[in-house]
Design a protein around this motif. Structure first.
Motif, PDB file in Angstrom:
ATOM      1  N   ALA A 282    -129.970 -76.312 -75.301  1.00 51.23           N
ATOM      2  CA  ALA A 282    -128.918 -75.355 -74.938  1.00 51.23           C
ATOM      3  C   ALA A 282    -127.543 -75.878 -75.345  1.00 51.23           C
ATOM      4  N   LEU A 283    -127.315 -77.172 -75.185  1.00 47.31           N
ATOM      5  CA  LEU A 283    -126.028 -77.744 -75.567  1.00 47.31           C
ATOM      6  C   LEU A 283    -125.823 -77.673 -77.077  1.00 47.31           C
TER       7      LEU A 283
ATOM      8  N   PHE B   9    -123.871 -71.056 -69.726  1.00 43.98           N
ATOM      9  CA  PHE B   9    -124.744 -70.822 -68.574  1.00 43.98           C
ATOM     10  C   PHE B   9    -125.969 -69.999 -68.970  1.00 43.98           C
ATOM     11  N   GLY B  10    -125.760 -68.995 -69.815  1.00 42.98           N
ATOM     12  CA  GLY B  10    -126.890 -68.210 -70.289  1.00 42.98           C
ATOM     13  C   GLY B  10    -127.854 -69.037 -71.115  1.00 42.98           C
ATOM     14  N   ALA B  11    -127.303 -69.893 -71.981  1.00 41.88           N
ATOM     15  CA  ALA B  11    -128.145 -70.748 -72.812  1.00 41.88           C
ATOM     16  C   ALA B  11    -128.949 -71.732 -71.959  1.00 41.88           C
ATOM     17  N   LEU B  12    -128.293 -72.312 -70.959  1.00 39.77           N
ATOM     18  CA  LEU B  12    -128.993 -73.243 -70.074  1.00 39.77           C
ATOM     19  C   LEU B  12    -130.110 -72.545 -69.306  1.00 39.77           C
ATOM     20  N   ALA B  13    -129.838 -71.338 -68.813  1.00 39.57           N
ATOM     21  CA  ALA B  13    -130.870 -70.590 -68.086  1.00 39.57           C
ATOM     22  C   ALA B  13    -132.047 -70.272 -69.000  1.00 39.57           C
TER      23      ALA B  13
ATOM     24  N   ALA C 234    -135.388 -73.198 -78.476  1.00 44.45           N
ATOM     25  CA  ALA C 234    -134.109 -72.699 -78.985  1.00 44.45           C
ATOM     26  C   ALA C 234    -134.065 -71.178 -79.028  1.00 44.45           C
ATOM     27  N   GLU C 235    -135.221 -70.552 -79.271  1.00 43.68           N
ATOM     28  CA  GLU C 235    -135.221 -69.091 -79.355  1.00 43.68           C
ATOM     29  C   GLU C 235    -134.944 -68.451 -77.990  1.00 43.68           C
ATOM     30  N   LEU C 236    -135.535 -69.010 -76.917  1.00 47.08           N
ATOM     31  CA  LEU C 236    -135.221 -68.475 -75.587  1.00 47.08           C
ATOM     32  C   LEU C 236    -133.820 -68.885 -75.143  1.00 47.08           C
ATOM     33  N   THR C 237    -133.351 -70.013 -75.637  1.00 49.22           N
ATOM     34  CA  THR C 237    -131.961 -70.381 -75.401  1.00 49.22           C
ATOM     35  C   THR C 237    -131.039 -69.339 -76.026  1.00 49.22           C
ATOM     36  N   PHE C 238    -131.392 -68.918 -77.219  1.00 47.89           N
ATOM     37  CA  PHE C 238    -130.662 -67.851 -77.906  1.00 47.89           C
ATOM     38  C   PHE C 238    -130.692 -66.559 -77.089  1.00 47.89           C
TER      39      PHE C 238
END
Length: 295
Positions: free
Chosen positions: A194-195, A72-76, A53-57
């Motif tokens: 990410a979702l 898209f950024g969260a998914l990446a 979750a932190e890298l999703t952030f």
């Protein structure tokens, strides 16, 4: 209390198109989280979800800064986190330290990117605690495609993946491609994480991916039943939380997390009563993990 909980405001809000879009988006998330959750619990990946979750952030904050869709950024960011955890945390003894390192790195960079963002503070706050009502039809399409992808891949690999999660050593000895399945599962968890950022935010995404599944695994020994219950619990938490948050116009996350935690407490009480009853009868039921091993 009446001033805080305005029923008329809630009913009027439910008639709005963007609220209905948000509810549909949350329903998709509830299905994805409910399906993935029991596998996360069996794999003991709750801490890994938090690290992801932190890298999703970080990815979402980068997308916000450059002006592209947060989804898209969260998914990446989630995919990168999943790959990092899979590549760096090969040994079980190293997993916690690797997750901690990834978590700290992602949070630090994400905070810096938010500091650089010149836009509204509400957008920054939404990444942390959720802002599902801000989802439009384009975002909904991303949710739908991602949800279908996660559930479709899980449907294809569910049985060998379950075997690999429950007993990776035996699964590998029987020809199950454990080294391939684990990174694939990590990516699926990353996409689900990410979702969840849009709904409960990066700080509390674990509430949807872990708490409903943990509650379900308390009351059943069947992985299939646990998955069904996990979906139901996740849907009740996320949809109920959104609807209740409309009355005071408050952030969604406290309502979602409170409902999920109450469900978890109820399931713990049910489990405790069952254990007392089975001990009195001289027989204990097997856990979901033990049942999965035999299957």
């Amino acid at each position: 209390m009446e001033d805080f909980f305005d029923l008329d405001l809630m009913l009027r809000a439910l008639e709005l198109d963007f609220v209905q879009t948000g509810l549909l988006t949350a329903a998709i998330l509830g299905v994805v989280a409910g399906v993935v959750g029991p596998l996360i619990v069996m794999r003991r990946m709750a801490f890994a979800v938090h690290g992801t979750a932190e890298l999703t952030f970080t990815g979402a904050a980068a997308a916000l800064l450059v002006g592209v869709s947060v989804e898209f950024g969260a998914l990446a960011g989630a995919v990168i986190a999943a790959l990092l955890l899979a590549l760096l945390g090969g040994r079980s003894s190293e997993q916690d330290s690797v997750i901690g390192a990834v978590l700290a790195f992602g949070l630090g960079i994400g905070v810096f990117l938010l500091w650089l963002y010149p836009g509204r503070a509400g957008n920054k706050f939404g990444l942390l605690v959720g802002q599902v009502i801000a989802v439009d039809e384009a975002n909904l399409m991303v949710f739908a495609v991602s949800g279908v992808l996660v559930i479709g891949v899980l449907a294809l690999v569910y049985r060998p993946l379950l075997f690999a999660i429950v007993d990776p050593v035996v699964a590998a000895s029987r020809g199950v491609p454990v080294r391939l399945l684990m990174p694939v599962f990590a990516v699926l968890v990353g996409i689900a994480t990410a979702l969840g950022v849009r709904t409960v935010g990066v700080l509390l995404v674990i509430a949807l991916l872990v708490t409903p599944a943990a509650a379900a695994c308390r009351v059943t020994s069947s992985p299939v039943v646990a998955t069904v219950l996990s979906v139901i619990f996740a849907e009740v938490a996320v949809l109920g939380g959104i609807v209740l948050s409309l009355a005071p116009g408050a952030p969604i996350s406290p309502f979602v997390t409170t409902i999920a935690f109450l469900i978890y407490l109820v399931c713990r009480v049910i489990e405790r009563r069952r254990r007392v009853a089975t001990r009195s009868g001289g027989q204990l039921k097997p856990t979901a993990a033990a049942t999965a091993t035999r299957q």
